[in-house]
Design an enzyme around this catalytic site. Structure first.
Site, mmCIF file in Angstrom:
data_model
loop_
_atom_site.group_PDB
_atom_site.id
_atom_site.type_symbol
_atom_site.label_atom_id
_atom_site.label_comp_id
_atom_site.label_asym_id
_atom_site.label_seq_id
_atom_site.Cartn_x
_atom_site.Cartn_y
_atom_site.Cartn_z
ATOM 1 N N GLY A 1 -9.757 -13.500 -4.061
ATOM 2 C CA GLY A 1 -11.340 -13.831 -3.686
ATOM 3 C C GLY A 1 -11.287 -15.124 -3.120
ATOM 4 O O GLY A 1 -10.371 -16.073 -3.162
ATOM 5 N N GLU B 1 0.771 -8.214 -8.270
ATOM 6 C CA GLU B 1 1.103 -7.220 -7.347
ATOM 7 C C GLU B 1 1.240 -7.276 -5.743
ATOM 8 O O GLU B 1 1.922 -6.308 -5.078
ATOM 9 C CB GLU B 1 -0.590 -6.353 -6.321
ATOM 10 C CG GLU B 1 -1.023 -7.911 -5.593
ATOM 11 C CD GLU B 1 -2.083 -8.553 -6.208
ATOM 12 O OE1 GLU B 1 -2.193 -8.860 -7.112
ATOM 13 O OE2 GLU B 1 -3.252 -9.431 -5.777
ATOM 14 N N HIS C 1 -0.687 -13.666 -8.315
ATOM 15 C CA HIS C 1 -0.907 -12.513 -8.352
ATOM 16 C C HIS C 1 -0.031 -10.807 -8.544
ATOM 17 O O HIS C 1 1.273 -11.107 -7.652
ATOM 18 C CB HIS C 1 -1.054 -12.498 -6.296
ATOM 19 C CG HIS C 1 -1.926 -12.769 -5.675
ATOM 20 N ND1 HIS C 1 -3.679 -12.134 -5.547
ATOM 21 C CD2 HIS C 1 -2.473 -14.185 -5.627
ATOM 22 C CE1 HIS C 1 -4.121 -13.146 -5.366
ATOM 23 N NE2 HIS C 1 -3.647 -14.474 -5.205
ATOM 24 N N CYS D 1 -6.158 -13.720 -9.615
ATOM 25 C CA CYS D 1 -6.308 -14.999 -9.480
ATOM 26 C C CYS D 1 -8.294 -15.627 -9.740
ATOM 27 O O CYS D 1 -8.799 -15.472 -10.273
ATOM 28 C CB CYS D 1 -6.157 -14.987 -7.935
ATOM 29 S SG CYS D 1 -6.714 -16.046 -6.797
ATOM 30 N N TYR D 2 -8.624 -15.305 -8.024
ATOM 31 C CA TYR D 2 -10.760 -15.208 -8.263
ATOM 32 C C TYR D 2 -11.321 -14.072 -9.413
ATOM 33 O O TYR D 2 -11.916 -14.627 -10.000
ATOM 34 C CB TYR D 2 -10.948 -14.792 -6.935
ATOM 35 C CG TYR D 2 -12.743 -14.719 -7.202
ATOM 36 C CD1 TYR D 2 -13.164 -16.457 -7.078
ATOM 37 C CD2 TYR D 2 -13.771 -14.198 -7.452
ATOM 38 C CE1 TYR D 2 -14.665 -15.873 -7.043
ATOM 39 C CE2 TYR D 2 -14.904 -14.065 -7.411
ATOM 40 C CZ TYR D 2 -15.558 -15.333 -7.199
ATOM 41 O OH TYR D 2 -16.636 -15.179 -7.622
ATOM 42 N N LYS E 1 -0.824 6.078 3.329
ATOM 43 C CA LYS E 1 -0.166 6.444 4.282
ATOM 44 C C LYS E 1 1.085 6.749 3.618
ATOM 45 O O LYS E 1 1.146 8.184 3.827
ATOM 46 C CB LYS E 1 0.281 5.664 5.614
ATOM 47 C CG LYS E 1 1.240 6.151 6.600
ATOM 48 C CD LYS E 1 -0.012 6.980 7.609
ATOM 49 C CE LYS E 1 0.465 7.217 8.992
ATOM 50 N NZ LYS E 1 -0.119 7.581 9.985
ATOM 51 N N GLY F 1 0.833 13.874 15.254
ATOM 52 C CA GLY F 1 1.224 13.004 14.553
ATOM 53 C C GLY F 1 0.854 13.214 13.061
ATOM 54 O O GLY F 1 0.773 14.017 12.636
ATOM 55 N N VAL F 2 1.608 12.619 11.456
ATOM 56 C CA VAL F 2 1.344 12.981 10.693
ATOM 57 C C VAL F 2 -0.059 13.131 9.962
ATOM 58 O O VAL F 2 -0.122 13.844 9.041
ATOM 59 C CB VAL F 2 2.204 12.082 9.982
ATOM 60 C CG1 VAL F 2 1.661 10.456 9.793
ATOM 61 C CG2 VAL F 2 2.492 12.007 8.577
ATOM 62 N N ASP F 3 -0.773 12.373 10.531
ATOM 63 C CA ASP F 3 -2.211 12.456 8.706
ATOM 64 C C ASP F 3 -3.172 13.445 10.116
ATOM 65 O O ASP F 3 -3.341 14.316 9.149
ATOM 66 C CB ASP F 3 -3.092 11.638 9.782
ATOM 67 C CG ASP F 3 -2.322 10.118 9.104
ATOM 68 O OD1 ASP F 3 -1.567 9.952 8.337
ATOM 69 O OD2 ASP F 3 -2.992 8.631 9.808
#
Ligand code: XMP
Length: 513
Positions: free
Chosen positions: A55, A171, A169, A82-83, A369, A225-227
């Protein structure tokens, strides 16, 4: 399905979604929640682990986001990033201070391989740092297990209390061995089995949709569309003919797309549902006649779409449930402040004002997604639909600069078809974020055969992007572009010039309008 949950507690970091994604890559289900999530609620959710995000704040500022110290007493493993690491240190009596030198970017960190987080990691490993504060002194009971020349506590741990923290980080992909560290946390520290799989998601969702809907009537706006496709298939598997899908062909789809959607979802297709295709091309072209300004065009298309959908819904009569293809990033992002409107986006899922219904169902609300795509494959939806590149709601309407006419739609459809065909033949389709042909409103003089031409210029665009918020122009091999150019000039009437758009986003947007 949520039997193993990791909570990502959001302290305002930019990577909150990414952390959840990475945890899910370890086949452990993760959800992002605000740092204000009450302790009682956390207990109720019974997570196997908690991750504090980064953050932008300093822990010692009055208004900085903090959680209750009680969280450390729950016996649930916690990883602070991190934060989040500084907050852990601060709340537990360590010292956080402004670092004498800020570290930003790739940084070599010396890690202690005796820590479970770093067992499989090189002793010197490249990590992504981005901080102005740092932990100057770890709290009592903690052991320092990572350092850099600048940062005395780049990582710390208190295995007895299952508390871990990294200043860097893990990630982000720039942290070379970050996935190993996250995996060590969720699997080895939290004790997760890692059994979150798409097949179980699909099965459980179908079951719970069936329970929720009972014998109610369901309406879905299908865009192809895919969704919306994945949402529709989930619902058709759950409630079959109680589902009606309305597919509005607004005449601004890519070449053959309307027929492709009909082939999959229509009466000849594989699914048991009611499919209504509305061929509304003429209506849209009429409404768009004379409209030039992009926002005006977007509004016309959006409103007309709603009108058409509304008329169809009225024919069907009162429905109990309206399906929306909302996905997890929309859910997370809708919690954030309002930013400037660059374009009024039109999403075919969102029609709650105009149709009479009792409740919204959002079967993809918890998926990213790539997970929607995996669910699509699991459900047997054809690959070309599942991996379809994003296509804007207003369709080719925003890829034709200026006034839209049936003639221009045909030109851009044909040019785009050739472009996509050549990109696929060159094997580039999987690597590109988005690529399409657009029709500029420019006509210019050319010569073909021995005669003068005065025709349109087609613009080709291809971008590399991970989030569609920023994008770089893709470096398509010149031979491929040349081949596309030759084919478009030879095969598409009305075009005598082809250009390649080099603009990144920003300053350009991905679409032309
Ligand atoms: P821009 O042009 O804003 O596009 O850089 C970013 C991404 O959003 C897509 N896009 C839309 N998607 N409705 C949508 O569902 C819209 O109105 C819309 N406009 C743009 C665009 O294709 C790109 O992926």
């Amino acid at each position: 399905m949520n039997k193993e949950l990791v909570i990502v507690l959001d302290f305002g970091g930019q990577y909150n979604q990414l952390i959840a994604r990475r945890v899910r890559e370890c086949n452990v289900y993760a959800e992002v929640h605000p740092y204000t999530l009450p302790i009682e609620k956390i207990k109720e959710m019974n997570p196997k682990g908690i991750i504090f995000t980064g953050g932008p704040n300093s822990v010692y500022c009055e208004e900085s986001p903090r959680c209750s110290k009680e969280i450390f007493e729950l016996g649930i493993p916690i990883l602070g990033i991190c934060y989040g690491s500084q907050l852990m240190a601060y709340l537990l009596g360590g010292e956080v201070a402004t670092a004498p030198v800020s570290e930003y970017g790739r940084t070599e960190v010396d890690v202690d391989k005796a820590s479970v987080l770093f067992e499989d990691v090189e002793a010197k490993t490249i990590c992504w740092m981005s901080h102005t504060d740092y932990i100057a002194k770890a709290p009592e009971g903690f052991r320092v297990c990572g350092t850099t020349p600048v940062c005395p506590v780049a990582a710390m741990e208190c295995p007895e209390r299952k508390l871990y923290a990294t200043q860097f980080h893990p990630e982000v992909m720039h942290t070379a061995e970050g996935m190993k560290m996250l995996k060590a946390f969720v699997i080895d520290v939290c004790g997760c089995a890692g059994d979150w799989r798409m097949d179980s998601f699909v099965e459980d969702t179908i079951k719970s949709l069936r329970e929720k809907i009972g014998n109610g009537k369901v309406l879905c706006a299908l865009s192809g569309g895919v969704d919306s496709s994945v949402a529709a298939v989930l619902l058709s598997k759950a409630v079959g003919k109680q589902l009606t899908c309305v597919f509005v062909d607004h005449g601004l789809l890519r070449k053959n797309e309307g027929d492709e959607v009909e082939a999959v979802f229509g009466p000849e297709g594989a699914y048991d549902l009611n499919f209504i295709r509305v061929n509304a091309q003429e209506r849209f072209y009429e409404k768009l006649a004379g409209a030039i300004e992009p926002e005006v065009k977007r509004k016309i298309i959006g409103e007309e779409f709603i009108r058409v959908f509304e008329e169809e819904a009225q024919k069907i009569g009162a429905v109990d449930f309206l399906v929306q293809g909302t996905i997890y990033p929309d859910v997370i992002e809708s919690g954030l402040g309002k930013s400037a409107t660059i374009k009024s986006h039109h999403n075919v899922g969102g029609l709650p004002d105009c149709v009479d219904f009792k409740e919204i169902v959002e079967p993809l609300r918890l998926l990213f997604k790539d997970e929607v795509r995996r669910a699509g494959l699991e459900l047997g939806i054809p690959e070309y639909l599942v991996f379809r590149q994003p296509f804007p709601g207003p369709g080719l309407g925003v890829r034709i600069v200026g006034e839209v006419t049936a003639e221009k739609v045909k030109i851009v459809q044909d040019a785009d078809f050739i472009y996509r065909d050549e990109i696929a033949k060159a094997g580039l389709d999987k690597n590109l974020g988005q690529y399409f042909a657009a029709l500029t409103n420019m006509r210019s003089v050319g010569v073909m055969g021995d005669g003068r031409t005065y025709d349109y210029a087609v613009a080709l665009r291809a971008v590399l992007t991970s989030d569609f918020m920023t994008a770089d122009c893709a470096d398509i091999p010149f031979e491929v572009l040349q081949k596309v150019m030759t084919r478009i000039i030879n095969e598409v009437k009305g075009v005598n010039r082809v250009m390649y758009d080099l603009t990144s986003k920003p300053p350009g947007t991905i679409e032309f309008e």
